[in-house]
Every structure is written in C-alpha cells, then in structure tokens.
Write an enzyme that holds these catalytic residues in place. Structure first.
Site, PDB file in Angstrom:
ATOM      1  N   SER A 166       0.816  -0.803   0.052  1.00  0.00           N
ATOM      2  CA  SER A 166      -0.113  -0.162  -0.168  1.00  0.00           C
ATOM      3  C   SER A 166       0.495   1.188   0.071  1.00  0.00           C
ATOM      4  CB  SER A 166      -0.960   0.035   1.231  1.00  0.00           C
ATOM      5  OG  SER A 166      -2.029  -0.518   1.581  1.00  0.00           O
ATOM      6  N   LYS A 215       0.216   3.288  -2.814  1.00  0.00           N
ATOM      7  CA  LYS A 215      -1.130   4.658  -2.360  1.00  0.00           C
ATOM      8  C   LYS A 215      -0.332   6.421  -2.858  1.00  0.00           C
ATOM      9  CE  LYS A 215      -4.998   1.780  -0.849  1.00  0.00           C
ATOM     10  NZ  LYS A 215      -4.271   0.285   0.067  1.00  0.00           N
ATOM     11  N   SER A 270      -6.453   3.187   4.468  1.00  0.00           N
ATOM     12  CA  SER A 270      -6.340   2.788   3.331  1.00  0.00           C
ATOM     13  C   SER A 270      -7.058   1.841   2.064  1.00  0.00           C
ATOM     14  CB  SER A 270      -5.137   1.712   3.648  1.00  0.00           C
ATOM     15  OG  SER A 270      -3.601   0.844   2.600  1.00  0.00           O
TER      16      SER A 270
END
Length: 395
Positions: free
Chosen positions: A77, A80, A137
C-alpha cells in the site's frame, strides 16, 4: 566555513590571451543556523531488521543510512502515495474538486483488501475518498478516484508511471493504484523516499492528512495503521503497507525543531517490527547528524568584480537553499570553493549562471551548486566601457 574564490580565465578572446588571472582570497565567517557540538559524536553500528531501508534528510536530500536501497520489492500500500500524488495534482489543476460527488462503480465497490466501504448508491465526495485512501488505506477509494480522473484504472496507472519517471524513480513500475501484488508491480526504498519527499514538498496543504489518527465513513471508524503517530509526537506521517509478498512496510516522516527526516523500511516481520525499526532509524538520524545551512535562497554569497558594467560589483548567490546533513560535530569543517569566469563582463542578467561552488568536507567534494547573479547589471556607457578596457589591458 572556509570560503575560497577561484576566478577562471574567460573563454572570450581578450588582449594578452593566455594570461590566467588568478585571484585567491580566503575569509572566514560564521555558518548561519548551524547546530554544532564541541566534539564529534561517535556513530554506533546501525542494525535494522528490514529487507531494505533508507533514511534521508528532507531538506538536504542526503541519505544518512541505507541497506539494499535499490532492491526492487513489492511496495504494497505504499503505492497509494503515488495514487495520492496524481489526485493532488488533479486538484491543483482544478480538474476535480474536493466537494465533487463521485459515482461508485461496481469495480471499486467490490475491491478486495483494505476498504473504506463505499457503496454504489451512497454519495461520496472526492474529499471523503482522499481521507479513505490515506487514513483507512481504502483500495475502493483508490479505484474510485482513478476512474473519476482518468475514466479507468489502467489509464490512471499510466499517469502514475509517467510521474515516477519525472521524479527519478528509475526502479519503480506500477500496475495498479492500490498495491495489490503483481509480478510487474515493484519499487525500492530509495524510490519511495523520493516519492514521500515529493508529497511533502509539492503538496504541503494536503500532507497533514497523513497525521490523522482515524477516520469515520459509512458509520465505520478505522484507525490509521501507523502506530508511530501515537508513540512519537514528532512523527506526522506517512504510510503503512502490507501484503504477504511485501511483508510489513512503513514510510515515516518526523520533524524535530527545523529538521525533518524520512525513513522507509520494507520487508519487516510484523506491525510492531516496522514501527520499532522506523523509530530506530529516526532516532539515529536525529542523534548523530546535524543539518548545516550555509546559505539561504538568494542570500548574497559574494560580491564579485564585474567589468564594463553600470556598476563594478555584482552580488552572487544561489537559486535554492543550500543544506547539508553532516555527522554531528563536523559542520565547522565544511569548506566552499567558488569558481567563476574572470574577467566577468557586463551585461549580466539576474539569475544567469556565472560560476559554481564546490562544497568540500575533509578533502572530499560532497556537492556542487551553480552560482548565479542575484541582480541585473547593464553594460556601461561608451566612456565606462572604454575606461574598463584600458584597465583590463593594464592588469
């Protein structure tokens, strides 16, 4: 700091060609805003339980510690951050607005992994999706934003890869907006450090979102997974990541006084490990390094002789702040060597490069920066040019 000027022979044809005018003068002055200690701090051996890591100084851009910084790994993640960068850029260009309502597609609603739980028939704004992407997230938030901006995730991913190239992320390639594992989806600790730096530098108005500890959407409150936001008051971001392939990852930024450090750890064994190892890196950087700031942007570094001009001196300096991360106690050993063309002849435009400055520590060159004119100097009138021509012939 010891500062030495080295005028260089002009490449323009002049009388008495071959004569090199060398003017050397050395003067000492106090460094501006430098913290120094009486003795050099002993640096311990640094051991970090991570497959790859980097620690950098935000202001200087220098790496203070690293291990396997260019190894291509699954970023999970941490991806991101680039998704957010493209979204922030779209906001800056006014292609989208924070209060804009975003349609929720079947694809975004059914995204696997971490989610903020958007629904097809429930209105959601860009601002809510950004919070869900950063704090919770949310993979669903990432896809919804990508579809809004580019019409589809594939086109948005192309924008992500193009921006990675512009930022110098040479060992990074994205295949999705979320960080879900894919064989051709990878980055490095070094590249992700560049990305985190760019987020903080380019979008300071949005960076505080990364310090928010929790966010509630659709009646569901989810905490930020960055534990250091609770454990260290100096930490104000930035992003966690986990997949089975990536292990536990964390990009952290912390600010103490006027210093900001950024750490990236990838491939740790647990949520606790990524926090502990990140804290270890940050403490190491703050304890054993100082940030030296010899010059501010557009501060006068020297007044140089200029010929055939409306004035006989020109102020020279830099088009950026000059910062260095140095081992504690070493700042007083920093030296600067200025090199510039001589004779320097008007006209000279403001911002024009007229030389360079090499910074040296313990005999090793650590950086070179262009020296620019901080003011415009027009050519003198006929009499002034003639008089300077005569003086140049006699020198």
């Amino acid at each position: 700091m010891e500062f030495t000027c080295f005028p260089l022979q002009s490449e323009e044809p002049k009388s008495r060609q071959g004569l090199v005018v060398v003017i050397r003068h050395i003067f000492t002055f106090l460094l501006f805003l430098i913290m120094i200690t009486p003795a050099v701090a002993q640096q311990p051996e640094l051991t970090v339980a991570a497959r790859s890591y980097v620690l950098s100084d935000f202001h200087s851009g220098q790496l203070l510690a690293s291990h396997n910084p260019h190894e291509r790994l699954d970023p999970a993640s941490l991806t991101k951050l680039m998704t957010a960068y493209i979204v922030f850029f779209a906001l800056k260009q006014e292609r989208i607005a924070l209060d804009q309502v975003v349609p929720v597609s079947e694809k975004s609603w059914r995204m696997e992994g971490s989610r903020m739980f958007i629904e097809p028939n429930k209105p959601v704004t860009v601002n809510e999706l950004i919070h869900g992407m950063i704090i919770q997230s949310g993979n669903d938030a990432c896809v919804a934003l990508a579809e809004l901006i580019s019409g589809g995730e594939d086109v948005f991913v192309h924008l992500m890869n193009e921006q990675a190239k512009r930022l110098g992320m040479h060992n990074t390639h994205f295949t999705n907006t979320t960080g879900l594992t894919h064989s051709d989806h990878y980055s490095t600790a070094y590249d992700l450090n560049l990305l985190a730096t760019a987020i903080i530098r380019d979008f300071p108005q949005y960076y505080p979102l990364y310090s928010q500890r929790e966010y509630t959407y659709n009646g569901i409150t989810q905490p930020n997974r960055n534990r250091l936001l609770w454990l260290d008051p100096n930490v104000d971001g930035v992003k966690t990541g986990w997949t089975k392939a990536a292990g536990y990852c964390l990009i952290t930024s912390a600010k103490r006084d006027d210093r900001r450090l950024i750490s990236v750890v990838m491939g740790t064994a647990s949520p606790n490990a990524r926090s502990t190892e990140s804290q270890r890196l940050l403490n190491y950087g703050f304890q054993f390094f100082d940030t030296a700031r010899p010059y501010k942007k557009y501060q006068t570094a020297a007044d140089l002789r200029i010929w055939k001009g409306a004035q006989d001196k020109i102020k020279a300096g830099f088009d950026r702040d000059i910062n260095f991360s140095l081992p504690r106690g070493q700042a007083d050993k920093l030296k600067a060597r200025m090199e510039y063309k001589q004779p320097l002849v008007a006209p000279v435009a403001r911002g024009q490069q007229i030389g360079q400055v090499k910074f040296v520590l313990d005999g090793q060159e650590i950086a070179v920066y262009p020296l620019i004119a901080l003011e415009k100097v027009d050519a003198a009138n006929f009499a002034g040019r003639a008089w300077d021509n005569l003086k140049m012939l006699l020198n």
